[in-house]
Enzyme design. Structure first.
Site, mmCIF file in Angstrom:
data_model
loop_
_atom_site.group_PDB
_atom_site.id
_atom_site.type_symbol
_atom_site.label_atom_id
_atom_site.label_comp_id
_atom_site.label_asym_id
_atom_site.label_seq_id
_atom_site.Cartn_x
_atom_site.Cartn_y
_atom_site.Cartn_z
ATOM 1 N N TRP A 118 0.806 -1.218 0.000
ATOM 2 C CA TRP A 118 0.000 0.000 0.000
ATOM 3 C C TRP A 118 0.841 1.270 0.000
ATOM 4 C CZ3 TRP A 118 -4.408 0.002 -2.074
ATOM 5 C CH2 TRP A 118 -5.279 -1.084 -1.927
ATOM 6 N N ASP A 194 -1.194 6.819 6.403
ATOM 7 C CA ASP A 194 -2.302 6.041 5.847
ATOM 8 C C ASP A 194 -2.702 5.020 6.910
ATOM 9 O OD1 ASP A 194 -4.046 4.313 4.614
ATOM 10 O OD2 ASP A 194 -2.749 3.809 2.931
ATOM 11 N N LYS A 220 -12.644 -0.631 6.185
ATOM 12 C CA LYS A 220 -11.981 -1.670 6.975
ATOM 13 C C LYS A 220 -12.565 -1.702 8.384
ATOM 14 C CE LYS A 220 -9.247 -2.172 3.386
ATOM 15 N NZ LYS A 220 -8.211 -1.286 2.903
HETATM 16 C C1 LIG Z 1 -7.715 -0.719 1.585
HETATM 17 C C2 LIG Z 1 -6.567 0.195 1.681
HETATM 18 C C3 LIG Z 1 -6.424 1.316 0.836
HETATM 19 C C4 LIG Z 1 -7.337 1.547 -0.362
HETATM 20 O O1 LIG Z 1 -8.526 2.114 -0.094
HETATM 21 P P1 LIG Z 1 -9.647 2.307 -1.252
HETATM 22 O O2 LIG Z 1 -10.791 2.829 -0.472
HETATM 23 O O3 LIG Z 1 -9.868 0.970 -1.893
HETATM 24 O O4 LIG Z 1 -9.093 3.290 -2.235
HETATM 25 C C5 LIG Z 1 -5.369 2.175 1.063
HETATM 26 N N1 LIG Z 1 -4.474 1.946 2.035
HETATM 27 C C6 LIG Z 1 -4.550 0.861 2.854
HETATM 28 C C7 LIG Z 1 -3.547 0.678 3.918
HETATM 29 C C8 LIG Z 1 -5.601 -0.044 2.704
HETATM 30 O O5 LIG Z 1 -5.676 -1.116 3.519
#
Ligand SMILES: *Cc1c(COP(=O)(O)O)cnc(C)c1O
Length: 393
Positions: A118, A194, A220
């Site tokens: 990611w 993030d 999530k």
């Molecule tokens: C799932 C995830 C994303 C992506 O998010 P989207 O809503 O699909 O764009 C970004 N960073 C991490 C760490 C993730 O687990």
């Protein structure tokens, strides 16, 4: 002979077990806590209009929005000098929004710690908009992502606009249980996080770690896809800060000045975030939720570590093992045994372990233990793993 592929092997979630036996270990989108799901259903069964049918300009929606923001602030102990935005475009939207907001010119520099899939994806998107310097977290010999690199001042230019990291690498299973501090000579640089897959599962030291922006896609731990929560320190926004090319929907200053109503926000999704925050408050707040995360993950890692190599997990350093996403294999990836494990667990209602990602099915199965998974449910998986090992050793 039946040659049809068993649905468990292609990632189907439609287990034949009774619905009350289903435990969803998907990496997201996934189940929310049962009580939250019940509250959502109850809200939509009330007479009158619901957030699916009210205007975002109506006072009823303003109340929903204010509630979501104030409870997030309360649960996450967000200081007053930060703004809370609900942004569009998921986590990926923020991969682009960050350089577009924090780098006025494409010649501005930004530093990316890349220690998993990611953070690599965030960096690759940002390099369209600014000059990137990478702190490479790959293993020097085998190129794997299994650790978190040291943050040395030599690797961070003093003029860098921000230092970016991912606090939980969802696919690789690497988590920072506490955010790092930048080296003293670089603490003027904002830290960007993030936290898409670990938000609300541990406290954040906002000021102490110099957090400039923290974002999390909702799907999530806190809600449904499409919505992202983006928390921004006030000194990073204001007239003339963003790139002139930054689209309005991504512009932090524009959206903050409009009170999250510059365009139509994801109304229903915002209501759900408020319901999840109420649940967190009721369940003892962030500290209690962190303890649940520790308990959920520990019972599974304990089984992996105790069974003499029957199961394997890629992250050797226990301080970096993710509490959110636990990758594991069976007898070094033995295909027949892995398939047997997937089918037997799926038929009991344990779903979501074969994960399909933009990066492929991967070498490992993965159990994701977000807010929607209870301690009791994690224990059920640990017990199944123990039983399966004893029957198949
Ligand atoms: C799932 C995830 C994303 C992506 O998010 P989207 O809503 O699909 O764009 C970004 N960073 C991490 C760490 C993730 O687990």
């Amino acid at each position: 002979m039946n040659t049809a592929i068993h649905p468990a092997l292609i990632g189907s979630l439609n287990s034949t077990a009774p619905s009350e036996a289903i435990i969803n270990f998907s990496p997201g989108p996934t189940s929310l806590p049962k009580e939250v799901e019940r509250q959502i259903a109850a809200n939509f069964n009330k007479p009158g209009l619901t957030s699916l049918s009210i205007s975002h300009r109506a006072p009823e929606f303003q109340a929903i929005l204010d509630h979501a923001i104030s409870t997030v602030r309360n649960v996450m102990h967000i200081p007053d000098n930060y703004e809370v935005l609900f942004t569009h475009g998921g986590g990926h939207g923020q991969f682009a929004a960050l350089p577009l907001n924090l780098c006025h010119s494409p010649s501005d520099k930004a530093t990316y710690v890349v220690n998993g899939t990611w953070s690599a994806r965030g960096r690759d998107e940002a390099q369209k908009y600014c000059q990137i310097e990478t702190i490479d977290g790959r293993h020097p010999e085998d190129g794997s992502f299994t650790s978190f690199p040291e943050l040395n001042e030599a690797d961070i230019s003093p003029e860098s606009k921000y230092v970016y990291l991912c606090s939980n690498e969802t696919v690789n299973g690497i988590e920072l249980h506490r955010l790092p501090k930048l080296p003293p000579s670089r603490q003027h640089i904002p830290l960007i996080v993030d936290a898409s897959s670990d938000f609300t599962t541990k406290p954040i030291d906002w000021q102490g770690c110099g957090v400039g922006v923290l974002f999390a896609c909702a799907s999530k731990n806190i809600g449904h896809p499409g919505l992202t929560i983006t928390i921004i320190r006030q000194d990073l926004i204001g007239e003339g800060k963003a790139s002139p090319l930054c689209p309005g929907v991504f512009n932090y200053t524009t959206n903050n000045e409009a009170g999250n109503l510059w365009n139509t926000p994801a109304t229903f999704n915002i209501e759900v975030v408020g319901i999840v925050m109420d649940w967190l408050v009721k369940e003892g707040g962030i500290e209690a939720n962190e303890q649940r995360s520790i308990d959920k993950s520990q019972c599974i890692y304990d089984v992996i570590d105790a069974l003499n190599g029957f199961y394997g997990t890629p992250i050797a350093n226990k301080n970096l093992r993710s509490r959110m996403n636990l990758p594991f294999n069976i007898k070094q990836g033995d295909e027949a045994l892995t398939n047997k494990f997937l089918i037997e667990s799926w038929e009991m209602g344990i779903i979501g372990l074969r994960t399909l990602t933009p990066f492929g099915v991967g070498e490992y199965l993965r159990a994701s233990l977000y807010n929607g998974v209870s301690v009791e449910q994690a224990v059920k998986l640990a017990e199944f793993m123990k039983k399966f090992a004893s029957e198949n050793s």
